[in-house]
Scaffold this motif. Structure first.
Motif, mmCIF file in Angstrom:
data_model
loop_
_atom_site.group_PDB
_atom_site.id
_atom_site.type_symbol
_atom_site.label_atom_id
_atom_site.label_comp_id
_atom_site.label_asym_id
_atom_site.label_seq_id
_atom_site.Cartn_x
_atom_site.Cartn_y
_atom_site.Cartn_z
ATOM 1 N N GLY A 439 0.853 -1.186 -0.112
ATOM 2 C CA GLY A 439 0.202 -0.035 -0.065
ATOM 3 C C GLY A 439 0.677 1.093 -0.115
ATOM 4 N N ASP A 440 2.091 1.042 -0.025
ATOM 5 C CA ASP A 440 3.274 2.408 0.060
ATOM 6 C C ASP A 440 2.908 2.908 -1.222
ATOM 7 O OD1 ASP A 440 4.827 4.231 1.041
ATOM 8 O OD2 ASP A 440 6.512 2.913 0.671
ATOM 9 N N SER A 441 3.296 4.134 -1.490
ATOM 10 C CA SER A 441 3.187 5.152 -2.597
ATOM 11 C C SER A 441 4.451 4.512 -3.581
ATOM 12 C CB SER A 441 3.410 6.631 -2.305
ATOM 13 O OG SER A 441 4.668 6.945 -1.684
ATOM 14 N N LEU A 442 4.092 4.926 -4.862
ATOM 15 C CA LEU A 442 5.356 4.710 -5.645
ATOM 16 C C LEU A 442 6.047 5.845 -6.031
ATOM 17 C CD1 LEU A 442 3.202 2.303 -8.031
ATOM 18 C CD2 LEU A 442 4.670 1.681 -6.313
ATOM 19 N N PRO A 443 7.296 5.753 -6.711
ATOM 20 C CA PRO A 443 7.766 6.928 -7.258
ATOM 21 C C PRO A 443 7.139 7.614 -8.274
ATOM 22 C CG PRO A 443 9.307 4.935 -7.399
ATOM 23 C CD PRO A 443 7.866 4.395 -6.882
ATOM 24 N N GLN A 444 7.136 9.068 -8.155
ATOM 25 C CA GLN A 444 6.345 9.778 -9.112
ATOM 26 C C GLN A 444 6.999 10.068 -10.504
ATOM 27 O OE1 GLN A 444 3.068 11.226 -8.234
ATOM 28 N NE2 GLN A 444 3.607 9.535 -6.553
ATOM 29 N N SER A 445 8.212 10.301 -10.361
ATOM 30 C CA SER A 445 8.804 10.509 -11.810
ATOM 31 C C SER A 445 9.314 9.137 -12.456
ATOM 32 C CB SER A 445 10.183 11.212 -11.646
ATOM 33 O OG SER A 445 10.937 10.781 -10.912
ATOM 34 N N ARG A 488 4.438 -3.893 -8.883
ATOM 35 C CA ARG A 488 3.592 -2.699 -8.807
ATOM 36 C C ARG A 488 3.869 -1.618 -9.412
ATOM 37 N NH1 ARG A 488 2.569 -0.310 -3.174
ATOM 38 N NH2 ARG A 488 1.267 0.961 -4.415
ATOM 39 N N ILE A 489 5.152 -1.081 -9.377
ATOM 40 C CA ILE A 489 5.849 -0.025 -10.202
ATOM 41 C C ILE A 489 5.446 -0.160 -11.822
ATOM 42 C CG2 ILE A 489 7.999 1.271 -11.153
ATOM 43 C CD1 ILE A 489 9.065 0.445 -8.175
ATOM 44 N N LEU A 490 5.790 -1.487 -12.278
ATOM 45 C CA LEU A 490 5.611 -1.796 -13.687
ATOM 46 C C LEU A 490 4.364 -1.805 -14.240
ATOM 47 C CD1 LEU A 490 8.129 -4.690 -14.088
ATOM 48 C CD2 LEU A 490 8.424 -2.446 -15.155
ATOM 49 N N VAL A 491 3.313 -2.284 -13.267
ATOM 50 C CA VAL A 491 1.950 -2.431 -13.506
ATOM 51 C C VAL A 491 1.170 -0.964 -13.573
ATOM 52 C CG1 VAL A 491 -0.251 -3.292 -12.862
ATOM 53 C CG2 VAL A 491 1.747 -4.880 -13.287
ATOM 54 N N GLU A 492 1.355 -0.587 -12.116
ATOM 55 C CA GLU A 492 0.394 0.851 -11.906
ATOM 56 C C GLU A 492 1.107 1.999 -12.431
ATOM 57 O OE1 GLU A 492 0.005 1.284 -7.615
ATOM 58 O OE2 GLU A 492 0.005 -0.853 -7.395
ATOM 59 N N LYS A 493 2.406 1.737 -13.083
ATOM 60 C CA LYS A 493 2.885 3.049 -13.852
ATOM 61 C C LYS A 493 2.710 2.807 -15.343
ATOM 62 C CE LYS A 493 4.047 5.885 -10.567
ATOM 63 N NZ LYS A 493 3.735 7.455 -10.613
ATOM 64 N N LYS A 494 2.169 1.672 -15.772
ATOM 65 C CA LYS A 494 1.967 1.131 -17.211
ATOM 66 C C LYS A 494 3.371 1.309 -17.877
ATOM 67 C CE LYS A 494 -2.851 2.870 -17.050
ATOM 68 N NZ LYS A 494 -3.885 3.448 -17.424
ATOM 69 N N LEU A 495 4.476 0.762 -17.344
ATOM 70 C CA LEU A 495 5.686 0.736 -18.119
ATOM 71 C C LEU A 495 5.899 -0.522 -18.960
ATOM 72 C CD1 LEU A 495 7.973 1.920 -15.060
ATOM 73 C CD2 LEU A 495 6.877 3.136 -16.764
ATOM 74 N N PRO A 496 6.293 -0.244 -20.260
ATOM 75 C CA PRO A 496 6.192 -1.360 -21.139
ATOM 76 C C PRO A 496 7.518 -2.062 -21.272
ATOM 77 C CG PRO A 496 6.513 0.590 -22.261
ATOM 78 C CD PRO A 496 6.345 1.068 -20.740
ATOM 79 N N LEU A 497 8.134 -2.537 -20.221
ATOM 80 C CA LEU A 497 9.267 -3.083 -20.122
ATOM 81 C C LEU A 497 9.170 -4.827 -19.700
ATOM 82 C CD1 LEU A 497 10.938 -0.569 -17.354
ATOM 83 C CD2 LEU A 497 11.326 -0.575 -19.860
#
Length: 688
Positions: A439-445, A488-497
């Protein structure tokens, strides 16, 4: 049925505050479970506690167990009597043990034979005779890692025990636990009511304890503290920094909470607020105050365990205590500024990351390269990501972080700003630890995401590379948490990696420190994909949906999530059950066949049902392909759902294993094409 209320209280010295709720819950749950096992009815069980007691109140508890008929099977008849029909020793011993003669024994006939049987009326025991043993068992089941002994006693518990109270129907139940006999006398507040309190009954317990300045209901104490804090904060025109863990801990520290406002010197506000907040919260259990804009105020709220006649003395005492701690933070902050972050990177080479993998300095250099490579793939600022990766661990060797480890990253951000680094670099240094917990926040940039991914990937690649994978509950490097954070970062930030590409880059950064085998890449990627189960379990996604997608092993996390969401929605359609069953059937048929043609010959289609399926499938194939390529899995599955009627008709009317080899192989080719359309998204045959 005769019922009365029960009170159990174990009076102790101050219990560990972080364990109080767990101990109380375990104690009451064990009592409740044992009462149910003993078939004793009751209305409710409530756990109560304070720093110096664990208590349980059971309302309307049945006075004694109900009598019940029990069947006691004896030896088989053929064993119970000899050839002359005389009872054997086995039969006589069984009868004697049950207090009957052989003639009084009944018979039990079953498909497997005949046995002697005695039906006895078992008298129910009074609850008062059962309670001492129940309490002792409940105490033994408490989650106590390190019990202690006290005085000359051989008994052990988490803290010394001084009183035991077992009251049923207002009467003391005789019993002894840890050498202490039960009585109706309990301790009141240590200062406001030092004399013992004679409890009249379970129903009067809470009220009598409140009169003795002890709130024994944890939730009531917590609500009282929250209310007092919010009221004082409102009077100050401020907002309290009040997280639940701190509130729980403070609630476990006091029996009679009284809130006060105190202050500290404004000059300390030059120190980054995170360090001051940490000092006040974690070191002193205070609740800092801030403005609506999030600016820290030079005031805080603390909870006292005493209602002082001179509260100003209490306030001044707490202000006196906190000042040296804030002064330490101020000193560390001032001292740290004498050396910029980039000059501290060298010192990281003297701190071991892992003996086979090198130092933190080595790790920082790897993070710099890996973060830059990830930023490049995302078409973002490579220089900023490279710089942030290099400086990301530099604050670990500052005095502030060495004294207050919880502010790592945060202080790196502040020092980076003071050193003239760009805001993008500064924010990425703080953000690279995120998410730190569920539940912690993700990096913004995007740069922050790049450094955060690099940090987690580097640890995963290194630890897997030396064979120290998590086993059971052992996960010393928190690899599971790192993996879930990555996803979480890859999914929630929609990163195509792509995970495979990321893992390969991370392994490459270690050079010859680890063996970069294909199996290692696959092992790490499978570990990452496996964490999706835990991630989706928290979201309530069905396990079979995740398994259906996992079977296809898509390695772009964002794409994986798109498939899961689409299959989860497809699962709710009326067509899903029939098509899942059909896919399973098709899969079984194809598994037994060899060298299936990739193309269907329309000229070999004989039955109307197979012609209809071929036409419908041909009509949607291109559209399904385009939708799948675009990641529009909802549309693709909706199109495939339209095949249900033709699929059902095919299996009803068409014999796949036709005698004609060419016809048979053509039908297999048709089923293969059907199966592949679904497999391009997920293996829906796994849906239950």
């Amino acid at each position: 049925m005769n019922t009365h209320d029960l009170l159990i209280e174990l009076g102790t010295e101050e219990l560990p505050p972080k364990s109080l709720s767990t101990l109380s819950t375990s104690f009451s749950a064990s009592i409740e479970s044992q009462l149910k096992e003993s078939e004793l009815a009751f209305t409710s069980v409530k756990g109560l506690n304070s720093p110096r007691r664990l208590a349980v109140i059971v309302e309307n508890l049945q006075a004694e167990q109900s009598d019940k008929e029990v069947e006691k099977r004896g030896p088989a008849v053929q064993v119970a009597f000899d050839e002359q029909g005389m009872p054997t020793k086995a039969a006589l011993g069984w009868a004697r043990g049950n207090g009957i003669s052989i003639e009084e024994a009944g018979r039990l006939k079953t498909d497997k034979g005949e046995w002697l049987l005695h039906k006895a009326l078992e008298k129910g025991k009074p609850v008062t005779s059962l309670l001492p043993e129940m309490i002792e068992k409940a105490i033994k089941q408490l989650p106590i890692a390190r019990p202690m002994r006290w005085g000359n006693s051989n008994h052990s518990f988490i803290r010394p025990v001084h009183q035991l109270t077992i009251l049923y129907a207002g009467q003391v139940v005789e019993g002894s636990i840890m050498g202490i006999s039960s009585s109706n006398k309990v301790t009141g507040h240590r200062f406001h009511h030092p004399e013992l309190v004679a409890i009249k009954s379970a129903s009067s317990y809470i009220e009598q304890m409140a009169e003795a300045h002890v709130l024994v209901d944890f939730e009531q104490r917590k609500a009282t503290i929250r209310e007092q804090i919010e009221e004082l904060a409102e009077q100050e025109g401020a907002s309290p920094i009040m997280d639940e863990d701190l509130l729980d801990e403070v609630t476990a520290l006091v029996e009679w909470p009284v809130a006060h406002v105190a202050s500290f010197d404004d000059s300390f506000l030059q120190v980054p607020k995170e360090a001051l907040i940490y000092t006040m919260k974690d070191d002193q259990r205070y609740f800092p105050l801030q403005t609506d804009k999030g600016e820290l105020l030079p005031r805080f709220i603390f909870i006292s365990n005493i209602e002082s006649k001179d509260p100003e003395q209490v306030i001044q005492g707490n202000q006196k205590v906190v000042r040296p701690r804030l002064a330490d933070a101020e000193f560390f902050f001032t001292t740290d500024q004498k050396k910029p972050l980039h000059q501290r990177v060298e010192k990281l080479h003297s701190i071991l990351f892992q003996k086979q993998l090198g130092t933190l300095g080595d790790k920082a250099e790897r993070l710099s390269l890996l973060a830059g490579a990830i930023a490049s793939e995302l078409n973002d600022d490579v220089n900023a990501a490279t710089r942030a990766g290099l400086l990301s661990k530099a604050d670990l060797v500052t005095d502030m972080v060495m004294e207050f480890p919880e502010v790592q990253g945060v202080m790196g951000m502040h020092y980076a700003r003071l050193n003239g680094e760009s805001e993008l670099v500064a924010e990425a240094i703080e953000a690279h630890y995120h998410p730190r917990f569920a539940g912690d926040s993700l990096p913004q940039s995007t740069v922050g995401c790049a450094v955060a991914l690099a940090d987690k990937l580097d640890t995963l690649a290194g630890i897997f590379g030396i064979g120290q994978t998590p086993k059971g509950d052992r996960d010393p490097f928190a690899l599971r948490r790192a993996a879930i954070g990555m996803l979480r970062i890859l999914v929630e930030k929609k990163l195509p990696l792509d995970l495979t590409t990321l893992v390969e880059k991370a392994i490459h950064g270690y050079g010859d420190k680890i063996k970069a085998t294909d199996n290692l890449v696959e092992q790490i990627v499978d570990f990452l994909l496996g964490r999706f189960r835990a991630l989706y379990q928290e979201q309530g996604v069905e396990v079979d949906v995740v398994q259906a997608v996992l079977a296809r092993r898509p390695t772009v996390a964002y794409d994986f999530d798109n498939r899961v969401q689409a299959v989860s929605r497809f699962r709710q359609r009326d067509e899903a059950i029939a098509l899942a069953a059909a896919n399973k059937r098709v899969g079984n048929i194809l598994a037994k066949a060899d060298n299936i043609a990739s193309q269907v010959d329309p000229e070999l289609l004989k039955e109307d049902a197979e012609k209809a399926l071929y036409k419908t499938l041909s009509d949607v194939t291109n559209e399904v392909h385009v939708a799948t390529e675009n990641g529009d899995y909802d549309k693709a599955l909706a199109l495939l759902a339209g095949l249900r009627a033709d699929v059902d008709e095919f299996f009803d009317k068409v014999m796949v294993n036709d005698d004609d080899k060419a016809v048979r192989e053509n039908r297999l080719a048709l089923l293969k094409q059907l199966r592949e359309q679904f497999l391009n998204i997920a293996d829906i045959s796994l849906l239950q």
